[in-house]
Design an enzyme around this catalytic site. Structure first.
Site, PDB file in Angstrom:
ATOM      1  N   THR A 166       0.910  -1.220   0.032  1.00 36.01           N
ATOM      2  CA  THR A 166      -0.034  -0.123  -0.099  1.00 36.01           C
ATOM      3  C   THR A 166       0.887   1.409  -0.005  1.00 36.01           C
ATOM      4  O   THR A 166       1.343   1.710  -1.055  1.00 36.01           O
ATOM      5  CB  THR A 166      -0.941  -0.003   1.286  1.00 36.01           C
ATOM      6  OG1 THR A 166      -0.207  -0.201   2.429  1.00 36.01           O
ATOM      7  CG2 THR A 166      -2.276  -1.057   0.942  1.00 36.01           C
ATOM      8  N   LYS A 192       4.053  -6.743   3.936  1.00 35.95           N
ATOM      9  CA  LYS A 192       4.128  -5.592   3.604  1.00 35.95           C
ATOM     10  C   LYS A 192       3.805  -4.764   4.810  1.00 35.95           C
ATOM     11  O   LYS A 192       3.334  -5.170   5.952  1.00 35.95           O
ATOM     12  CB  LYS A 192       2.901  -5.379   2.600  1.00 35.95           C
ATOM     13  CG  LYS A 192       1.526  -5.712   3.199  1.00 35.95           C
ATOM     14  CD  LYS A 192       0.632  -4.880   3.929  1.00 35.95           C
ATOM     15  CE  LYS A 192       0.382  -3.408   3.222  1.00 35.95           C
ATOM     16  NZ  LYS A 192      -0.115  -2.382   4.193  1.00 35.95           N
ATOM     17  N   THR A 203      -0.038  -1.241   9.602  1.00 34.23           N
ATOM     18  CA  THR A 203      -0.590  -2.444   8.874  1.00 34.23           C
ATOM     19  C   THR A 203       0.323  -3.198   8.472  1.00 34.23           C
ATOM     20  O   THR A 203       0.964  -2.841   7.488  1.00 34.23           O
ATOM     21  CB  THR A 203      -1.715  -1.922   8.133  1.00 34.23           C
ATOM     22  OG1 THR A 203      -2.686  -0.848   8.480  1.00 34.23           O
ATOM     23  CG2 THR A 203      -2.689  -2.749   7.143  1.00 34.23           C
ATOM     24  N   GLU A 283       6.851   4.926   7.293  1.00 34.45           N
ATOM     25  CA  GLU A 283       6.488   6.188   6.665  1.00 34.45           C
ATOM     26  C   GLU A 283       7.345   7.298   7.034  1.00 34.45           C
ATOM     27  O   GLU A 283       7.203   8.052   8.186  1.00 34.45           O
ATOM     28  CB  GLU A 283       5.027   6.401   6.762  1.00 34.45           C
ATOM     29  CG  GLU A 283       4.118   5.451   6.037  1.00 34.45           C
ATOM     30  CD  GLU A 283       2.525   5.601   6.506  1.00 34.45           C
ATOM     31  OE1 GLU A 283       1.904   5.030   5.543  1.00 34.45           O
ATOM     32  OE2 GLU A 283       2.144   6.133   7.373  1.00 34.45           O
ATOM     33  N   ASN A 414       0.227  10.681   6.489  1.00 38.69           N
ATOM     34  CA  ASN A 414      -1.069  10.220   6.957  1.00 38.69           C
ATOM     35  C   ASN A 414      -1.927  11.367   7.021  1.00 38.69           C
ATOM     36  O   ASN A 414      -3.154  11.143   7.023  1.00 38.69           O
ATOM     37  CB  ASN A 414      -0.665   9.839   8.107  1.00 38.69           C
ATOM     38  CG  ASN A 414      -0.219   8.373   8.223  1.00 38.69           C
ATOM     39  OD1 ASN A 414      -0.745   7.472   8.089  1.00 38.69           O
ATOM     40  ND2 ASN A 414       1.166   8.429   8.372  1.00 38.69           N
ATOM     41  N   THR A 419      -7.087  11.438   1.204  1.00 34.20           N
ATOM     42  CA  THR A 419      -7.787  12.605   0.248  1.00 34.20           C
ATOM     43  C   THR A 419      -6.619  12.998  -0.785  1.00 34.20           C
ATOM     44  O   THR A 419      -6.988  13.773  -1.784  1.00 34.20           O
ATOM     45  CB  THR A 419      -7.963  13.820   1.168  1.00 34.20           C
ATOM     46  OG1 THR A 419      -6.543  14.167   1.828  1.00 34.20           O
ATOM     47  CG2 THR A 419      -8.949  13.588   2.212  1.00 34.20           C
TER      48      THR A 419
END
Length: 419
Positions: A166, A192, A203, A283, A414, A419
């Protein structure tokens, strides 16, 4: 040697790196395709197929908010006694918090795939990853099953590893082999995960394959211990997912009981590699953080403290700022819930000792800061691991945990994710 296949992880010199990922072990096939589940047009549907006679062990999120696919996997592994042949993985939609539809869609997808593969439906598992609250576009997924099955290949591990991602920046896979009881045994894996990583089983999804026969109960216990020392020892942001799943398949000629310990070493090695790869790909991260705790009363205490230090936002931001603010490290250790004598603590960052027996040392702050800057000089280099070492007593407990630094990029990623 691979950047993440570190000497500190290698519990046995018998295991060596090979190519092939999850399909390196004999008899396993995989596939990954672009079915159209993601608007980005990237690969988004994967399949891992184990040979006949495979047993599967699983560990899952402990969150009370669980995706239906998690409950379905748990139920089927219990019903079949761990007899499982395939797992379908979709990325783009978590299919969590979607009401009754979540379970209905998971059941339908696995039934259609089971029919295509000629398997009982209870031997087909499913995992989903993506945005919570978004159901799977079922017509898109179902239309992708025929090309997915047609793409199954013994060298399909890389395609599958790409299709499960993702927000990950890189895929995560590994394979190792060793000579055991006169034959070659291989263990492979893929995973992942990049954000929402703080597993209690991130996740994260992870899959392991092994071409040696191990009894189901032995395999489950082996995998559970390996997960405790790998996926349950990483953190990126302190958030646990609704979909966390780790599935491990074993299928092949049985091994003598006295060789199970060596197999477990390989399983742990692969699981730790994948876990470290997830933490390193956190991230917005610029480096991997490894925390080693020694001298604890037990391994569980050492792991608990190491994970607390790794998860501290103050420690993570200090590392990102290349600030040797070691007080944040001992403060995090102190709130970990582990009992220890503060006057017995010694602390190192890399080769630089900062404390001894509870007392600060006159360390060269500039040298420590330089050490931190060097570890973030470039992504995916052999030297991008910030090592924090805590000695808290004379007990036998030792444990490692892995995390990453915390940057402003994490907030941006995040804030913009849906969006």
């Amino acid at each position: 040697m691979d950047r993440l296949f570190s000497p500190s992880m290698a519990q046995s010199s018998s295991w060596s790196l090979i190519e092939g990922g999850s399909t390196a072990p004999s008899g396993f096939q995989a596939a990954g395709i672009t079915a159209g589940l993601k608007e980005s047009g990237k690969p988004d549907l994967a399949l891992l197929l184990a040979p006949p006679g495979a047993v599967c062990a699983g560990t899952f999120t402990t969150s009370v908010v669980r995706a239906a696919c998690v409950d379905l996997c748990v139920e089927r592994l219990q019903t079949t006694g761990g007899q499982s042949r395939a797992v379908l993985i979709n990325s783009g939609q978590a299919n969590a918090c979607t009401g009754d539809r979540g379970l209905i869609d998971s059941q339908r997808a696995t039934q259609v795939l089971a029919d295509r593969l000629g398997l009982p439906s209870d031997q087909v598992l499913i995992c989903s990853t993506g945005v919570i609250g978004v159901p799977i576009p079922m017509q898109v997924l179902l239309s992708g099953l025929d090309p997915l099955v047609e793409a199954l290949a013994v060298d399909g591990g890389s395609a599958a590893a790409s299709a499960i991602l993702t927000t990950d920046l890189v895929d995560k896979q590994i394979a190792v082999e060793a000579q055991i009881a006169g034959r070659t045994v291989r263990i492979g894996g893929m995973a992942k995960g990049s954000g929402m990583i703080h597993p209690d089983m991130a996740t994260m999804l992870g899959y392991l394959t092994c071409d040696a026969g191990v009894p189901a109960e032995v395999w489950q216990a082996m995998v559970r211990r390996a997960v405790q020392r790998s996926f349950n020892a990483i953190t990126v942001d302190g958030d646990t997912s609704t979909n966390d799943t780790f599935l491990a398949f074993a299928a092949g000629e049985p091994l003598p009981d006295d060789q199970f310990e060596l197999v477990e070493q390989g399983v742990t090695l692969v699981a730790q590699h994948l876990a470290r790869a997830i933490a390193r790909d956190g991230e917005g991260a610029t480096c991997l953080i490894e925390v080693l705790v020694e001298g604890a009363a037990s391994e569980a205490d050492a792991l608990r403290m190491a994970r607390t230090v790794c998860g501290s936002s103050l420690v993570k931001t200090a590392v990102h700022g290349r600030d040797p603010n070691w007080g944040r490290i001992v403060a995090a250790a102190g709130r970990s819930g582990v009992a220890f004598d503060a006057q017995s603590v010694s602390l190192w960052m890399g080769e630089h000792q900062l404390m001894e027996n509870g007392q600060p040392l006159g360390s060269d702050r500039m040298a420590v800061s330089t050490y931190l800057r060097e570890r973030a000089s470039g992504r995916y280099l052999h030297d991008d691991v910030v090592v924090i070492h805590l000695l808290i007593g004379s007990g036998p407990g030792q444990g490692r945990a892995w995390g990453c630094d915390l940057s402003d990029q994490y907030v941006r990623i995040n804030a913009d994710y849906t969006t």
